[in-house]
Scaffold this motif. Structure first.
Motif, mmCIF file in Angstrom:
data_model
loop_
_atom_site.group_PDB
_atom_site.id
_atom_site.type_symbol
_atom_site.label_atom_id
_atom_site.label_comp_id
_atom_site.label_asym_id
_atom_site.label_seq_id
_atom_site.Cartn_x
_atom_site.Cartn_y
_atom_site.Cartn_z
ATOM 1 N N LEU A 190 46.162 49.933 15.030
ATOM 2 C CA LEU A 190 46.435 49.150 16.231
ATOM 3 C C LEU A 190 47.868 49.352 16.719
ATOM 4 O O LEU A 190 48.138 49.238 17.927
ATOM 5 N N ALA A 191 48.782 49.660 15.805
ATOM 6 C CA ALA A 191 50.177 49.884 16.200
ATOM 7 C C ALA A 191 50.422 51.324 16.642
ATOM 8 O O ALA A 191 51.334 51.583 17.434
ATOM 9 N N ARG A 192 49.607 52.246 16.162
ATOM 10 C CA ARG A 192 49.799 53.667 16.449
ATOM 11 C C ARG A 192 49.797 53.990 17.946
ATOM 12 O O ARG A 192 50.636 54.796 18.409
ATOM 13 N N PRO A 193 48.900 53.422 18.777
ATOM 14 C CA PRO A 193 48.896 53.773 20.211
ATOM 15 C C PRO A 193 50.185 53.425 20.941
ATOM 16 O O PRO A 193 50.463 54.014 21.999
ATOM 17 N N GLU A 194 50.955 52.487 20.415
ATOM 18 C CA GLU A 194 52.198 52.112 21.090
ATOM 19 C C GLU A 194 53.210 53.253 21.091
ATOM 20 O O GLU A 194 54.145 53.250 21.897
#
Length: 263
Positions: A190-194
């Protein structure tokens, strides 16, 4: 001066009931010499080689950064390391790896297989680890890698657990700790796309965890359902571990079976 010892010692009252002997576990290593298991070692070595080969081939087919972000690839790396260590211990007649480690590896392998076959294999657009827009052709490299990562290697881990690993070693308290890695992976995915641009097709690796398409509410609901399913699967594995026969017990000359050391 000391008191004289009486000639007649009065009888002590009898202890009611019969004495109860408390059970005491004696490890098999105290009475039985460790035994080499070359067949188990060879099977585990082949499983480790298969998992490692699939990961290497997937790295060659796609972007290393994207490839290493998949749960299935990370799980196969864990399987390769665990099976290699287990193979060495079987060859050298050493104590097996802790049951918590082998149990967690089995759980992650089954999560990989079930997620792929139930949620990803029939998706539209087709699931791909290389950003391909068309389904991979059968028996070609990408199709073969998907089958090895999500079917062949998990099946080999399950066979090793059923037929080569001592039974009745898992405990319910271990189930929650096994979910720490999937929970950490959820936070990562969930944090990777940022850190990626919105035009990047690899922002979200799995369609059921795509915040851009479904929003956080729907995505977190999917994650909760998956987490409950994983916990239920862990409990099921623990129950089966205590119900299945022990493949590692060895008959002795007296006809009894010796339990291998806990580990």
């Amino acid at each position: 001066m000391t008191a004289p010892i009486p000639r007649d010692i009065p009888d002590l009252p009898a202890v009611p009931g019969s004495p109860v002997l408390l059970p005491s576990y004696v490890p098999a290593t105290a009475v039985v010499a460790p035994v080499r298991r070359p067949l188990a070692g060879m099977f585990r070595l082949l499983t480790a080689a298969l998992a490692a080969a699939a990961v290497v081939l997937e790295l060659l087919l796609g972007s290393p950064a994207r490839t290493l972000s998949y749960f299935s690839v990370q799980t196969n790396i864990l399987i390769a390391v665990t099976m290699l260590l287990s193979a060495a211990r079987a060859w050298r007649a050493r104590r097996p790896l802790p049951a918590s480690v082998t149990g967690a590896t089995l759980l992650y392998a089954l999560i990989t297989a079930l997620t792929y076959h139930l949620l990803l294999a029939q998706t539209t657009p087709p699931f791909s680890m290389t950003a391909a827009t068309t389904p991979p052709e059968r028996w070609h490299a990408q199709w073969a890698v998907l089958q090895v990562l999500h079917t062949a290697v998990p099946a080999a881990v399950l066979v090793d657990w059923l037929f080569l690993t001592p039974a009745a070693r898992l405990h319910v308290r271990q189930a929650a700790s096994w979910l720490l890695y999937p929970l950490a992976y959820l936070a990562f995915t969930l944090a990777r796309p940022e850190f990626l641009t919105e035009a990047n097709p690899a922002r979200y690796l799995y369609p059921f965890l795509d915040v851009q398409a479904d929003g956080y509410r729907h995505t977190l609901a999917n994650a909760l359902l998956l987490g409950l399913a994983c916990y239920g699967l862990a409990i099921l594995l623990i129950a089966l571990d205590h119900a299945r026969p022990n493949p590692a017990r060895r008959p002795t000359k007296t006809g009894f079976r010796l339990r291998p050391p806990v580990g």
